[in-house]
Design an enzyme around this catalytic site. Structure first.
Site, PDB file in Angstrom:
ATOM      1  N   SER A 141       7.587 -55.673  -5.349  1.00 34.62           N
ATOM      2  CA  SER A 141       6.983 -56.830  -6.007  1.00 34.62           C
ATOM      3  C   SER A 141       7.537 -56.935  -7.420  1.00 34.62           C
ATOM      4  O   SER A 141       7.928 -55.931  -8.019  1.00 34.62           O
ATOM      5  CB  SER A 141       5.464 -56.657  -6.063  1.00 34.62           C
ATOM      6  OG  SER A 141       4.872 -57.612  -6.918  1.00 34.62           O
ATOM      7  N   TYR A 155      -2.196 -52.015  -7.684  1.00 31.42           N
ATOM      8  CA  TYR A 155      -1.170 -52.679  -6.877  1.00 31.42           C
ATOM      9  C   TYR A 155       0.189 -52.581  -7.569  1.00 31.42           C
ATOM     10  O   TYR A 155       1.181 -52.171  -6.959  1.00 31.42           O
ATOM     11  CB  TYR A 155      -1.538 -54.148  -6.648  1.00 31.42           C
ATOM     12  CG  TYR A 155      -0.510 -54.919  -5.857  1.00 31.42           C
ATOM     13  CD1 TYR A 155      -0.505 -54.885  -4.471  1.00 31.42           C
ATOM     14  CD2 TYR A 155       0.464 -55.683  -6.503  1.00 31.42           C
ATOM     15  CE1 TYR A 155       0.442 -55.589  -3.735  1.00 31.42           C
ATOM     16  CE2 TYR A 155       1.410 -56.381  -5.786  1.00 31.42           C
ATOM     17  CZ  TYR A 155       1.394 -56.343  -4.398  1.00 31.42           C
ATOM     18  OH  TYR A 155       2.348 -57.037  -3.678  1.00 31.42           O
TER      19      TYR A 155
END
Length: 249
Positions: A141, A155
């Site tokens: 990401s 995350y």
């Protein structure tokens, strides 16, 4: 090099499903796994409507069951004869600010996004080392570049760990026929963020997955997609003050 047999984890929805659709258009055989096997059945029907000439295998898999990861990957390889590319895509985005009572949600995200990704990488690399060929792809990401707040804290940390892990694997096999790629998607609309209303530079699933597959097909070492604005963001984010990072998360 054409990677004909492609395994994708977390393929029942979101980016996994979107990538499967794009690879079906390219005529690739697919080994798809996820927890929700009924969704995989529906996806298989959809993919065969797109391209009836491809071979599609499906299997239930909870990537947090690490022994099962190895078993499912081996079963796919045995049935297909060889797996040419593994896309480690299964992930999770649960959580909240550290210290606010959501440790178990944060822990689940950390385990799924890193420890379970490690299990998938181990299983894939065992196959690739044995056949002395293959392409490992991990879906990280853009949040891996810097820290983030609130629900993004763990995350982002898990994705940073995944990017580092993938780079280490890449170094380890850099003088072999095995290729290793890290994809860092920007904000792409999917089930993991469907409840988030205000997201900067977000693109729809199809646009995002087309960009991801294009980068994967090039077998680059690392890619931030879609190119605009995320290829630039990776450099800006590294020097941005915390006040700017707070606005992005």
């Amino acid at each position: 090099m054409t990677r004909q047999n492609i395994l994708i984890t977390g393929a029942s929805s979101g980016l996994g499903k979107g990538m499967a659709i794009e690879f079906a258009k390219l005529g690739r055989n697919l080994a798809l796994c996820a927890r929700r096997v009924e969704r995989l059945e529906e996806l298989k029907t959809e993919l065969l409507a797109i391209n009836p000439n491809i071979n599609i295998l499906i299997s239930a898999l909870d990537v947090d069951d690490h022994d099962q990861v190895f078993a499912v990957f081996k079963a796919f390889a045995d049935e297909m004869g060889q797996i040419d590319r593994v896309i480690v895509n299964a992930g999770m985005g649960k959580g909240a600010s550290v210290g606010t009572g959501y440790f178990y949600a944060n822990k689940q995200t950390a385990i799924t996004n890193f420890v379970s990704a490690l299990a998938q990488c181990e299983a894939a690399m065992q196959l690739f080392r044995a056949q002395n060929n293959g392409h490992l792809v991990t879906i990280s990401s853009v949040s891996a570049v810097r820290g983030a707040r609130r629900a993004m804290t763990v995350y982002a940390a898990s994705k940073a760990a995944l990017s580092s892990l993938t780079e280490g694997i890449r170094i380890d096999v850099m003088h072999t026929p095995i290729k290793v790629t890290t994809i860092h998607p920007g904000f792409i609309r999917s089930e993991i963020n469907e409840k988030v209303k205000k997201v900067p530079f977000i693109v729809d699933t199809e646009t995002g997955c087309k960009a991801m597959v294009k980068a994967i097909e090039k077998e680059v070492a690392t890619s931030f997609v879609p190119t605009w604005p995320w290829a630039l963001f990776r450099y800006v984010a590294r020097i941005a003050p915390l006040s700017v990072l707070a606005k992005l998360s």
